[in-house]
Each structure stands twice: as structure tokens, then as C-alpha cells.
Design a protein around this motif. Structure first.
Motif, PDB file in Angstrom:
ATOM      1  N   ASP A 140       5.049 -30.440  20.747  1.00  0.00           N
ATOM      2  CA  ASP A 140       6.178 -31.142  20.138  1.00  0.00           C
ATOM      3  C   ASP A 140       6.500 -30.432  18.828  1.00  0.00           C
ATOM      4  O   ASP A 140       5.814 -30.627  17.827  1.00  0.00           O
ATOM      5  CB  ASP A 140       5.807 -32.608  19.889  1.00  0.00           C
ATOM      6  CG  ASP A 140       6.948 -33.410  19.269  1.00  0.00           C
ATOM      7  OD1 ASP A 140       8.025 -32.828  19.027  1.00  0.00           O
ATOM      8  OD2 ASP A 140       6.753 -34.621  19.020  1.00  0.00           O
ATOM      9  N   ASP A 141       7.544 -29.571  18.852  1.00  0.00           N
ATOM     10  CA  ASP A 141       7.880 -28.824  17.641  1.00  0.00           C
ATOM     11  C   ASP A 141       8.991 -29.478  16.840  1.00  0.00           C
ATOM     12  O   ASP A 141       9.522 -28.890  15.889  1.00  0.00           O
ATOM     13  CB  ASP A 141       8.235 -27.374  17.974  1.00  0.00           C
ATOM     14  CG  ASP A 141       9.466 -27.249  18.868  1.00  0.00           C
ATOM     15  OD1 ASP A 141      10.014 -28.294  19.282  1.00  0.00           O
ATOM     16  OD2 ASP A 141       9.884 -26.114  19.151  1.00  0.00           O
ATOM     17  N   GLY A 142       9.342 -30.714  17.191  1.00  0.00           N
ATOM     18  CA  GLY A 142      10.284 -31.474  16.398  1.00  0.00           C
ATOM     19  C   GLY A 142      11.618 -30.779  16.197  1.00  0.00           C
ATOM     20  O   GLY A 142      12.104 -30.041  17.058  1.00  0.00           O
ATOM     21  N   ASN A 143      12.201 -31.000  15.030  1.00  0.00           N
ATOM     22  CA  ASN A 143      13.482 -30.402  14.651  1.00  0.00           C
ATOM     23  C   ASN A 143      13.273 -29.672  13.329  1.00  0.00           C
ATOM     24  O   ASN A 143      13.153 -30.312  12.286  1.00  0.00           O
ATOM     25  CB  ASN A 143      14.545 -31.491  14.513  1.00  0.00           C
ATOM     26  CG  ASN A 143      15.913 -30.941  14.162  1.00  0.00           C
ATOM     27  OD1 ASN A 143      16.043 -30.038  13.339  1.00  0.00           O
ATOM     28  ND2 ASN A 143      16.941 -31.499  14.776  1.00  0.00           N
ATOM     29  N   PRO A 144      13.220 -28.338  13.344  1.00  0.00           N
ATOM     30  CA  PRO A 144      12.922 -27.602  12.103  1.00  0.00           C
ATOM     31  C   PRO A 144      13.865 -27.930  10.953  1.00  0.00           C
ATOM     32  O   PRO A 144      13.415 -28.099   9.805  1.00  0.00           O
ATOM     33  CB  PRO A 144      13.052 -26.134  12.531  1.00  0.00           C
ATOM     34  CG  PRO A 144      12.723 -26.151  13.993  1.00  0.00           C
ATOM     35  CD  PRO A 144      13.309 -27.431  14.503  1.00  0.00           C
ATOM     36  N   GLU A 145      15.153 -28.037  11.227  1.00  0.00           N
ATOM     37  CA  GLU A 145      16.105 -28.315  10.146  1.00  0.00           C
ATOM     38  C   GLU A 145      15.887 -29.700   9.564  1.00  0.00           C
ATOM     39  O   GLU A 145      15.899 -29.889   8.341  1.00  0.00           O
ATOM     40  CB  GLU A 145      17.543 -28.183  10.660  1.00  0.00           C
ATOM     41  CG  GLU A 145      18.582 -28.348   9.556  1.00  0.00           C
ATOM     42  CD  GLU A 145      19.999 -28.092  10.040  1.00  0.00           C
ATOM     43  OE1 GLU A 145      20.931 -28.210   9.223  1.00  0.00           O
ATOM     44  OE2 GLU A 145      20.169 -27.770  11.236  1.00  0.00           O
ATOM     45  N   GLU A 146      15.664 -30.686  10.436  1.00  0.00           N
ATOM     46  CA  GLU A 146      15.406 -32.038   9.961  1.00  0.00           C
ATOM     47  C   GLU A 146      14.128 -32.080   9.126  1.00  0.00           C
ATOM     48  O   GLU A 146      14.087 -32.724   8.068  1.00  0.00           O
ATOM     49  CB  GLU A 146      15.287 -32.994  11.139  1.00  0.00           C
ATOM     50  CG  GLU A 146      14.975 -34.434  10.711  1.00  0.00           C
ATOM     51  CD  GLU A 146      14.502 -35.292  11.872  1.00  0.00           C
ATOM     52  OE1 GLU A 146      14.888 -36.467  11.913  1.00  0.00           O
ATOM     53  OE2 GLU A 146      13.726 -34.794  12.711  1.00  0.00           O
ATOM     54  N   LEU A 147      13.079 -31.402   9.597  1.00  0.00           N
ATOM     55  CA  LEU A 147      11.818 -31.390   8.850  1.00  0.00           C
ATOM     56  C   LEU A 147      12.020 -30.767   7.479  1.00  0.00           C
ATOM     57  O   LEU A 147      11.490 -31.260   6.474  1.00  0.00           O
ATOM     58  CB  LEU A 147      10.751 -30.613   9.628  1.00  0.00           C
ATOM     59  CG  LEU A 147       9.338 -30.648   9.030  1.00  0.00           C
ATOM     60  CD1 LEU A 147       8.769 -32.061   9.060  1.00  0.00           C
ATOM     61  CD2 LEU A 147       8.412 -29.701   9.802  1.00  0.00           C
ATOM     62  N   GLY A 148      12.801 -29.695   7.427  1.00  0.00           N
ATOM     63  CA  GLY A 148      13.094 -29.077   6.141  1.00  0.00           C
ATOM     64  C   GLY A 148      13.797 -30.035   5.193  1.00  0.00           C
ATOM     65  O   GLY A 148      13.429 -30.158   4.016  1.00  0.00           O
ATOM     66  N   LEU A 149      14.792 -30.741   5.700  1.00  0.00           N
ATOM     67  CA  LEU A 149      15.554 -31.665   4.863  1.00  0.00           C
ATOM     68  C   LEU A 149      14.682 -32.801   4.335  1.00  0.00           C
ATOM     69  O   LEU A 149      14.873 -33.258   3.201  1.00  0.00           O
ATOM     70  CB  LEU A 149      16.733 -32.232   5.652  1.00  0.00           C
ATOM     71  CG  LEU A 149      17.859 -31.234   5.956  1.00  0.00           C
ATOM     72  CD1 LEU A 149      18.882 -31.862   6.906  1.00  0.00           C
ATOM     73  CD2 LEU A 149      18.538 -30.771   4.673  1.00  0.00           C
ATOM     74  N   LEU A 150      13.733 -33.248   5.128  1.00  0.00           N
ATOM     75  CA  LEU A 150      12.825 -34.296   4.658  1.00  0.00           C
ATOM     76  C   LEU A 150      12.008 -33.832   3.458  1.00  0.00           C
ATOM     77  O   LEU A 150      11.625 -34.644   2.603  1.00  0.00           O
ATOM     78  CB  LEU A 150      11.890 -34.733   5.789  1.00  0.00           C
ATOM     79  CG  LEU A 150      12.541 -35.552   6.917  1.00  0.00           C
ATOM     80  CD1 LEU A 150      11.562 -35.745   8.067  1.00  0.00           C
ATOM     81  CD2 LEU A 150      13.030 -36.902   6.393  1.00  0.00           C
ATOM     82  N   HIS A 151      11.761 -32.531   3.362  1.00  0.00           N
ATOM     83  CA  HIS A 151      10.990 -32.012   2.233  1.00  0.00           C
ATOM     84  C   HIS A 151      11.774 -32.033   0.926  1.00  0.00           C
ATOM     85  O   HIS A 151      11.175 -32.024  -0.150  1.00  0.00           O
ATOM     86  CB  HIS A 151      10.486 -30.604   2.535  1.00  0.00           C
ATOM     87  CG  HIS A 151       9.294 -30.595   3.439  1.00  0.00           C
ATOM     88  ND1 HIS A 151       9.373 -30.911   4.777  1.00  0.00           N
ATOM     89  CD2 HIS A 151       7.968 -30.354   3.196  1.00  0.00           C
ATOM     90  CE1 HIS A 151       8.169 -30.842   5.318  1.00  0.00           C
ATOM     91  NE2 HIS A 151       7.304 -30.520   4.388  1.00  0.00           N
ATOM     92  N   ALA A 152      13.099 -32.050   1.017  1.00  0.00           N
ATOM     93  CA  ALA A 152      13.888 -32.172  -0.203  1.00  0.00           C
ATOM     94  C   ALA A 152      13.592 -33.506  -0.878  1.00  0.00           C
ATOM     95  O   ALA A 152      13.447 -33.585  -2.106  1.00  0.00           O
ATOM     96  CB  ALA A 152      15.375 -32.046   0.120  1.00  0.00           C
ATOM     97  N   GLY A 153      13.466 -34.572  -0.077  1.00  0.00           N
ATOM     98  CA  GLY A 153      13.121 -35.872  -0.624  1.00  0.00           C
ATOM     99  C   GLY A 153      11.701 -35.919  -1.142  1.00  0.00           C
ATOM    100  O   GLY A 153      11.423 -36.533  -2.178  1.00  0.00           O
ATOM    101  N   LEU A 154      10.790 -35.253  -0.437  1.00  0.00           N
ATOM    102  CA  LEU A 154       9.395 -35.234  -0.886  1.00  0.00           C
ATOM    103  C   LEU A 154       9.249 -34.501  -2.214  1.00  0.00           C
ATOM    104  O   LEU A 154       8.444 -34.879  -3.068  1.00  0.00           O
ATOM    105  CB  LEU A 154       8.522 -34.565   0.176  1.00  0.00           C
ATOM    106  CG  LEU A 154       8.383 -35.316   1.499  1.00  0.00           C
ATOM    107  CD1 LEU A 154       7.658 -34.466   2.529  1.00  0.00           C
ATOM    108  CD2 LEU A 154       7.670 -36.654   1.296  1.00  0.00           C
ATOM    109  N   ALA A 155      10.043 -33.445  -2.399  1.00  0.00           N
ATOM    110  CA  ALA A 155       9.991 -32.701  -3.664  1.00  0.00           C
ATOM    111  C   ALA A 155      10.415 -33.579  -4.836  1.00  0.00           C
ATOM    112  O   ALA A 155       9.916 -33.420  -5.957  1.00  0.00           O
ATOM    113  CB  ALA A 155      10.875 -31.458  -3.568  1.00  0.00           C
ATOM    114  N   ASP A 156      11.299 -34.521  -4.576  1.00  0.00           N
ATOM    115  CA  ASP A 156      11.719 -35.440  -5.639  1.00  0.00           C
ATOM    116  C   ASP A 156      10.603 -36.413  -6.004  1.00  0.00           C
ATOM    117  O   ASP A 156      10.537 -36.903  -7.135  1.00  0.00           O
ATOM    118  CB  ASP A 156      12.952 -36.233  -5.186  1.00  0.00           C
ATOM    119  CG  ASP A 156      14.203 -35.363  -5.071  1.00  0.00           C
ATOM    120  OD1 ASP A 156      14.255 -34.314  -5.739  1.00  0.00           O
ATOM    121  OD2 ASP A 156      15.109 -35.741  -4.305  1.00  0.00           O
TER     122      ASP A 156
END
Length: 311
Positions: free
Chosen positions: A266-282
């Protein structure tokens, strides 16, 4: 270059790690890894080629993105309990560590630039299962069990150590003591369940506080790995989050129990996973290290870099 006493990420340099090495080798490259021991890939030409291609891909990505690269040894399963189950001797295991570090040193010589420092990171894993341990060690037992790998990492020239997928604080305390005895900086990376708590039931805040209290804040920093961002983003509040400097997330939202039973990747959605990290960085003011875990590869880490726009 040597970074053992001045790791670039501690000075604020943004770094990447690799992704899910084991899942990439097994599901994408068809390499057999008994006990999920990535170092077993070094025993075959196909495995060597696959691992070389994999690591060079991340080296090139780091340079292209202007990041440093924390290069992991494939030694997550290279401790005594697992070696015995694989029929390996101490001499065999020592050679695995020597070869792994020598290979990464060659990679660093080939790709490192002054703007993109490469760090050799000795990887350690738990003595038992990385999701649901059947037995737990005391801190003293863990220090004794884990003392050999840090000594080899120091001997062969690793810059740092990271202990991955730890499931309870006592083992993390023991590993930290073993690393300190070897004179090596250490990073502690806990895994969490879908509720954001460690498999032991401890909260992440409690586990970090326990390790810091028992070791006088010896870990260089902490990480979270082998969990999807939605499993832990809701717990990231409070001053304790300043100790978290790295994330290695799963592509999949599946629980650990479900991942254990999965027969496909299950490799998910790379773009979605990346975008979730923008929130984590905050939510994480000191976040400097980004990488992947189960199901991730170059695509996911590249999207993390793009979404967070770290420089």
C-alpha cells in the motif's frame, strides 16, 4: 567529511532520509528478506544492485532539493537475537556493519557537496517485534543486549545512531545508555498506533520524558516512524514537541496489525502524504529531518520536500 561531533541537522540544516527500504526491496524488487532483514540483500548480486540503485536515487534527490542526506545502514535487524535466528555468527554480523558503513562512505564521496552534507547513520532496531513485542526488556537488560552495535558503529566510522520503531521507553533508555557508552550521538524514533500512543500504551510525551529523565537528555533528538500522519498529528501539542526533529511516516493508513497481514504494498498517495507534512511542520517547530517508512520511496520523500518547501 566527518560529522560525528557536529551533525548538520542539529545546526538547522534541513535533511532527508530514505524511505521504506524493506518494503521497496520485498514488494517492488522481489528480493527475499528473511525476518525483514535488509542486510540479507547484500548477499546476492540482485540485492546489491537493488540497494545501490535505491540509495543512489535518494542521494541524487537530496542534491537536487538542496538538502543534506542522512544515509541509513541496512542494520535494523542486525542484532544478536535476529542474527541467531538467521544462523549468523558474531563475526558475520560484525562484517555486515563494516561493509554497510564502507558502502555509505563511498556513496558520500561520490555525491556529497558543501551545500548538501551526507551523514552516515547506524540503524538499530528493537530486540523483539517492531509492532507488538511479545517480551519487554528492562532498561538494564536493553543496555546489555544492545551494547554491541553502537561499538561497531563507532569502530567503523558512523556519524550517529538512530534506533527505529521502538515500542516502549525502557528499551529506548537502554539503547541510549549503550550509545553513550560507545561515545555515539543517538536519535530515538518511536512508533505509534492509530491512536497516537506507543504499542506499550505510553503516550509519546510520556515516553520522551521518561528517556530524557533517565539519561539526562542524552538523545540528540527524537523521531516518529512507521505511522501515518493522521495517526499522530492530533497529539502534537505542548513544549515536549520541541524534542521531535524528524519524521519517517508510512504511506498507508493501515494499522500495524493490518500491515503485518498485508500481501501487497500500500503505497498510498505520494502527493497527499507530502501535503500532510506541511501541516506537521507547523506543529513541530524543530522539524529538520524528513523521510519515509513502510510503503514509501523516492516519490513520497520528494513530495514531502516540495510541500514543506524546506531549504
Amino acid at each position: 567529511m566527518k560529522y560525528r561531533n557536529a551533525l548538520p541537522q542539529l545546526a538547522g540544516k534541513k535533511m532527508i532520509t530514505d524511505g521504506g527500504l524493506e518494503t521497496t526491496l520485498v514488494f517492488l524488487e522481489g528480493i527475499d528478506l528473511p525476518l525483514f532483514a535488509a542486510f540479507k540483500a547484500l548477499e546476492t548480486d540482485a540485492g546489491l544492485k537493488a540497494m545501490d540503485t535505491y540509495m543512489k536515487g535518494f542521494a541524487k534527490l537530496a542534491v537536487a532539493q538542496g538538502r543534506g542526506f542522512i544515509m541509513d545502514t541496512p542494520t535494523w535487524r542486525a542484532s544478536a537475537r535476529w542474527a541467531a535466528e538467521l544462523g549468523m555468527t558474531q563475526d558475520d554480523l560484525r562484517e555486515v556493519h563494516r561493509e554497510a558503513i564502507a558502502t555509505l562512505d563511498n556513496l558520500r564521496r561520490a555525491y556529497e557537496t558543501p551545500e548538501c552534507p551526507f551523514v552516515i547513520n547506524g540503524i538499530m532496531g528493537p530486540q523483539d517485534d517492531g509492532y507488538s513485542p511479545g517480551t519487554k526488556l528492562t532498561a538494564d537488560q536493553a543496555a546489555d543486549y544492545h551494547k554491541q552495535q553502537p561499538a561497531w558503529f563507532a569502530e567503523f566510522g558512523a556519524d550517529m545512531i538512530t534506533a527505529m520503531t521502538l515500542t516502549y521507553s525502557d528499551e529506548a533508555i537502554g539503547i541510549t545508555r549503550a550509545a553513550k557508552d560507545a561515545g555515539m550521538p543517538v536519535v530515538i524514533s518511536f512508533t505509534v498506533e492509530t491512536d497516537g500512543r506507543l504499542p506499550s500504551g505510553e503516550s509519546l510525551a510520556e515516553a520522551i520524558a521518561a528517556v530524557d529523565r533517565a539519561t539526562k537528555d542524552y538523545p540528540a533528538y527524537y523521531m516518529i516512524n512507521c505511522a501515518h500522519p493522521e495517526h499522530f498529528s492530533h497529539i502534537l501539542n505542548g513544549d515536549w514537541t520541541q524534542r521531535i526533529m524528524g519524521l519517517r511516516t508510512n504511506a498507508s493508513r493501515l494499522s500495524h496489525a493490518e500491515l503485518d497481514e498485508a500481501e501487497t504494498l500500500d503505497d498510498g498517495n505520494p502527493e497527499e502524504l507530502g501535503l500532510l507534512h506541511a501541516g506537521l511542520a507547523d506543529l513541530l517547530p524543530n522539524l529538520t529531518v524528513l523521510g519515509g517508512c513502510c510503503g514509501t520511496d523516492h516519490r513520497h520523500v520528494e513530495q514531502m520536500c516540495r510541500a514543506t518547501q524546506i531549504a
